[in-house]
Design a protein around this motif. Sequence first.
Motif, PDB file in Angstrom:
ATOM      1  N   TYR A   3      -1.491   4.650  10.481  1.00 28.56           N
ATOM      2  CA  TYR A   3      -3.113   4.411  10.970  1.00 28.56           C
ATOM      3  C   TYR A   3      -3.032   4.314  12.470  1.00 28.56           C
ATOM      4  CZ  TYR A   3      -5.390   5.126   6.444  1.00 28.56           C
ATOM      5  OH  TYR A   3      -6.107   5.413   5.381  1.00 28.56           O
ATOM      6  N   LEU A   5       0.925  -1.183  -0.059  1.00 31.82           N
ATOM      7  CA  LEU A   5      -0.080   0.094  -0.012  1.00 31.82           C
ATOM      8  C   LEU A   5       0.773   1.389  -0.182  1.00 31.82           C
ATOM      9  CD1 LEU A   5      -1.594  -2.152   1.947  1.00 31.82           C
ATOM     10  CD2 LEU A   5      -3.349  -0.505   1.446  1.00 31.82           C
ATOM     11  N   THR A  57      -4.289   7.296   1.836  1.00 34.35           N
ATOM     12  CA  THR A  57      -3.350   6.360   1.674  1.00 34.35           C
ATOM     13  C   THR A  57      -3.879   5.271   0.402  1.00 34.35           C
ATOM     14  OG1 THR A  57      -4.931   4.822   3.142  1.00 34.35           O
ATOM     15  CG2 THR A  57      -2.955   5.675   4.020  1.00 34.35           C
ATOM     16  N   ALA A  58      -3.405   4.600  -0.217  1.00 31.92           N
ATOM     17  CA  ALA A  58      -4.006   3.918  -1.574  1.00 31.92           C
ATOM     18  C   ALA A  58      -3.458   2.384  -1.403  1.00 31.92           C
ATOM     19  CB  ALA A  58      -3.464   4.563  -2.541  1.00 31.92           C
ATOM     20  N   CYS A  59      -4.498   1.543  -1.887  1.00 35.66           N
ATOM     21  CA  CYS A  59      -4.247   0.301  -1.767  1.00 35.66           C
ATOM     22  C   CYS A  59      -3.620   0.034  -3.020  1.00 35.66           C
ATOM     23  CB  CYS A  59      -5.504  -0.717  -1.351  1.00 35.66           C
ATOM     24  SG  CYS A  59      -6.575  -0.639  -2.703  1.00 35.66           S
ATOM     25  N   LEU A 109      -0.750  -3.330  17.992  1.00 38.09           N
ATOM     26  CA  LEU A 109      -2.018  -3.988  17.286  1.00 38.09           C
ATOM     27  C   LEU A 109      -1.423  -5.362  17.729  1.00 38.09           C
ATOM     28  CD1 LEU A 109      -1.688  -2.843  13.674  1.00 38.09           C
ATOM     29  CD2 LEU A 109      -3.118  -1.898  15.347  1.00 38.09           C
ATOM     30  N   PHE A 161      -6.139  -3.641  19.801  1.00 34.98           N
ATOM     31  CA  PHE A 161      -5.215  -2.492  19.683  1.00 34.98           C
ATOM     32  C   PHE A 161      -5.291  -1.565  20.641  1.00 34.98           C
ATOM     33  CE2 PHE A 161      -8.942  -1.807  16.995  1.00 34.98           C
ATOM     34  CZ  PHE A 161      -9.500  -0.636  17.559  1.00 34.98           C
ATOM     35  N   ALA A 198     -11.005  -5.530  16.247  1.00 31.39           N
ATOM     36  CA  ALA A 198     -11.639  -5.437  15.021  1.00 31.39           C
ATOM     37  C   ALA A 198     -12.888  -6.494  15.295  1.00 31.39           C
ATOM     38  CB  ALA A 198     -10.721  -6.367  14.059  1.00 31.39           C
ATOM     39  N   ARG A 237     -12.098   6.433   7.991  1.00 30.82           N
ATOM     40  CA  ARG A 237     -12.153   4.729   8.454  1.00 30.82           C
ATOM     41  C   ARG A 237     -12.862   4.844   9.805  1.00 30.82           C
ATOM     42  NH1 ARG A 237      -9.925   3.222   3.216  1.00 30.82           N
ATOM     43  NH2 ARG A 237      -8.776   5.086   2.771  1.00 30.82           N
ATOM     44  N   LEU A 240     -12.572  -1.606   5.156  1.00 30.79           N
ATOM     45  CA  LEU A 240     -11.958  -0.272   5.469  1.00 30.79           C
ATOM     46  C   LEU A 240     -11.076   0.021   4.310  1.00 30.79           C
ATOM     47  CD1 LEU A 240     -10.535  -0.606   9.207  1.00 30.79           C
ATOM     48  CD2 LEU A 240     -12.731   0.615   8.238  1.00 30.79           C
ATOM     49  N   SER A 241     -10.935  -0.948   3.226  1.00 33.35           N
ATOM     50  CA  SER A 241      -9.855  -0.683   2.259  1.00 33.35           C
ATOM     51  C   SER A 241     -10.637  -1.619   0.942  1.00 33.35           C
ATOM     52  CB  SER A 241      -8.685  -1.396   2.486  1.00 33.35           C
ATOM     53  OG  SER A 241      -7.716  -1.495   1.352  1.00 33.35           O
TER      54      SER A 241
HETATM   55  O1  X90 Z   1      -6.897   1.210   1.281  1.00 35.78           O
HETATM   56  C1  X90 Z   1      -6.530   1.878   2.024  1.00 35.78           C
HETATM   57  O2  X90 Z   1      -5.818   3.137   1.696  1.00 35.78           O
HETATM   58  C2  X90 Z   1      -5.817   1.379   3.461  1.00 35.78           C
HETATM   59  C3  X90 Z   1      -6.915   1.716   4.345  1.00 35.78           C
HETATM   60  C4  X90 Z   1      -6.782   1.179   5.732  1.00 35.78           C
HETATM   61  C5  X90 Z   1      -7.512   1.751   6.678  1.00 35.78           C
HETATM   62  C6  X90 Z   1      -7.389   0.879   7.979  1.00 35.78           C
HETATM   63  C7  X90 Z   1      -5.841   0.553   8.571  1.00 35.78           C
HETATM   64  C8  X90 Z   1      -5.807   0.122   9.913  1.00 35.78           C
HETATM   65  C9  X90 Z   1      -4.431  -0.013  10.249  1.00 35.78           C
HETATM   66  C10 X90 Z   1      -5.188   0.536  12.842  1.00 35.78           C
HETATM   67  C11 X90 Z   1      -5.915   0.077  13.866  1.00 35.78           C
HETATM   68  C12 X90 Z   1      -6.555  -1.241  13.726  1.00 35.78           C
HETATM   69  C13 X90 Z   1      -7.777  -1.353  13.169  1.00 35.78           C
HETATM   70  C14 X90 Z   1      -8.519  -2.709  12.864  1.00 35.78           C
HETATM   71  C15 X90 Z   1      -9.801  -2.629  12.108  1.00 35.78           C
HETATM   72  C16 X90 Z   1     -10.251  -4.052  11.524  1.00 35.78           C
HETATM   73  C17 X90 Z   1      -4.270  -0.265  11.849  1.00 35.78           C
END
Ligand code: X90
Length: 277
Positions: A264, A26, A59-61, A271, A156, A189, A169, A86-87
Amino acid sequence: MNYKIVMDSSSNLTELEGAAFVSAPLKVLSGEREFVDDGSTDIEEMVDYLSTYNGRTVTACPGVGDFEEAYQGADNVFCFTITSALSGSYNAASVAAINFAEANPGKRIHVFDTLTTGPEMALLGEKLVSLVKENLPFDEIVEKVKEYMTKTRLAFSLESLHNLAQNGRVPAPVAKIAGILGMRLIGIASDEGTLKPTGKARGEKKVPLEMLKQMLDMGYNGGKVLIHHCCNLPAAEKLKEVLCEKFPAANIRIALTGALCSFYAEKGGLLVGFETI
Ligand code: X90
């Protein structure tokens, strides 16, 4: 079995012991700089830079083409993505899988929507490696990984939800609860693959015990644990210590978050992926 494992870089893995492994990175993009989550980023420098940068960071996947490229070269491909809640990563990986299957008749591919991220994804990968070693057929491996997914969890601790909220998000009201000075947000989560706040720790010192409590509430009973931290080795070690006191035989490992999770989870974030079996 001739196979490979592909994960998007939210798993924080650069390799996976015993397997051909490819990470699809990413990206973290601020107006002036781009951080590719491929292990090349100085994480502390990145989080410090971004915390003083006034513009917006997104951010970008990985794209469909990135996943297609990552799939090449094996007869059996297993792909794991960050939660689709979330993505767009799972979506891109799935489209790429359809293209890959069409272009490679006879090859097998499966994409798991892990409904999680980071260390819990790493646990799923390790499970898959052990199932391949048992010489199970492709479909059975997929079923067994899905079953294992119901027995692993992610908890987390975050100092701030600023970057998660800024990128939509988490809902803004959730981010506000977390914004109180000196407060760490504890969360998990959810079964739907979203971020669910479950508690608070007043001050950094309370984090390890709150995390332990959270894990016990979720059924942790001495299974495997993976702790990923963003510039916070002391908290990770302390958590390991309190876990070891209660479960001296537990397999508990500590590693670092990559660029995506660090952005993030922010500086200080933890985590924790763990088994509940
Ligand atoms: O596609 C994208 O741009 C990526 C987006 C990602 C967003 C969430 C990232 C989370 C990272 C943060 C704490 C944990 C959260 C868990 C939830 C399932 C870590």
